[in-house]
Structure formats: C-alpha cells, structure tokens
Write a protein that holds these residues in place. Structure first.
Motif, PDB file in Angstrom:
ATOM      1  N   CYS A 186      29.078  22.953   8.264  1.00 28.91           N
ATOM      2  CA  CYS A 186      28.816  23.117   9.699  1.00 28.91           C
ATOM      3  C   CYS A 186      29.983  23.782  10.418  1.00 28.91           C
ATOM      4  O   CYS A 186      29.861  24.149  11.567  1.00 28.91           O
ATOM      5  N   GLN A 187      31.111  23.896   9.752  1.00 25.23           N
ATOM      6  CA  GLN A 187      32.320  24.558  10.247  1.00 25.23           C
ATOM      7  C   GLN A 187      32.967  23.845  11.434  1.00 25.23           C
ATOM      8  O   GLN A 187      33.738  24.438  12.177  1.00 25.23           O
ATOM      9  N   LYS A 188      32.670  22.561  11.610  1.00 21.34           N
ATOM     10  CA  LYS A 188      33.315  21.800  12.679  1.00 21.34           C
ATOM     11  C   LYS A 188      34.773  21.508  12.362  1.00 21.34           C
ATOM     12  O   LYS A 188      35.559  21.220  13.245  1.00 21.34           O
ATOM     13  N   CYS A 189      35.132  21.602  11.069  1.00 22.45           N
ATOM     14  CA  CYS A 189      36.497  21.282  10.669  1.00 22.45           C
ATOM     15  C   CYS A 189      37.442  22.473  10.785  1.00 22.45           C
ATOM     16  O   CYS A 189      38.646  22.341  10.556  1.00 22.45           O
ATOM     17  N   MET A 190      36.950  23.637  11.142  1.00 20.68           N
ATOM     18  CA  MET A 190      37.784  24.846  11.168  1.00 20.68           C
ATOM     19  C   MET A 190      38.995  24.712  12.084  1.00 20.68           C
ATOM     20  O   MET A 190      40.095  25.120  11.733  1.00 20.68           O
ATOM     21  N   ASN A 191      38.800  24.148  13.248  1.00 15.13           N
ATOM     22  CA  ASN A 191      39.884  24.080  14.231  1.00 15.13           C
ATOM     23  C   ASN A 191      40.857  22.935  13.979  1.00 15.13           C
ATOM     24  O   ASN A 191      41.967  22.942  14.517  1.00 15.13           O
ATOM     25  N   CYS A 218      41.693  21.713  10.734  1.00 14.67           N
ATOM     26  CA  CYS A 218      42.197  21.692   9.358  1.00 14.67           C
ATOM     27  C   CYS A 218      43.726  21.722   9.372  1.00 14.67           C
ATOM     28  O   CYS A 218      44.326  22.665   9.876  1.00 14.67           O
ATOM     29  N   THR A 222      37.149  32.552   7.361  1.00 10.91           N
ATOM     30  CA  THR A 222      35.895  33.157   7.776  1.00 10.91           C
ATOM     31  C   THR A 222      35.967  34.644   7.467  1.00 10.91           C
ATOM     32  O   THR A 222      37.029  35.262   7.558  1.00 10.91           O
TER      33      THR A 222
END
Length: 43
Positions: free
Chosen positions: A2-7, A9, A16
């Motif tokens: 879901c890419q919620k962890c991108m910010n 990490c 990306t």
C-alpha cells in the motif's frame, strides 16, 4: 504494497520508479497495442 511505509522507513529502503505500470497513459498504450495485435490476428 500500500506504500504507507514510504515516508516513515528509517532506512529509506523503499524505492519508486519513474514509470508507473498502472498509470492512465501506460494503460492506453497497452490497450492500443492490444487492439493492433487483435486486428492483425483477425479477431
């Protein structure tokens, strides 16, 4: 996925790409290629 962890990490391991496989432009290109192949095959 879901890419919620991108910010958040801590090691910045999330990458990306510049080419989005699900972008509207890419979908339209794939659809055009599919139509051309279908016409060539006589479907």
């Amino acid at each position: 996925m879901c890419q919620k962890c991108m910010n958040i990490c801590p090691k910045q391991n999330v990458k990306t790409s510049t080419i989005k496989g699900n972008g509207i432009g890419f979908i339209l290109i794939r659809a055009a290629i599919l139509i051309i192949i279908m016409k060539w095959a006589g479907i």
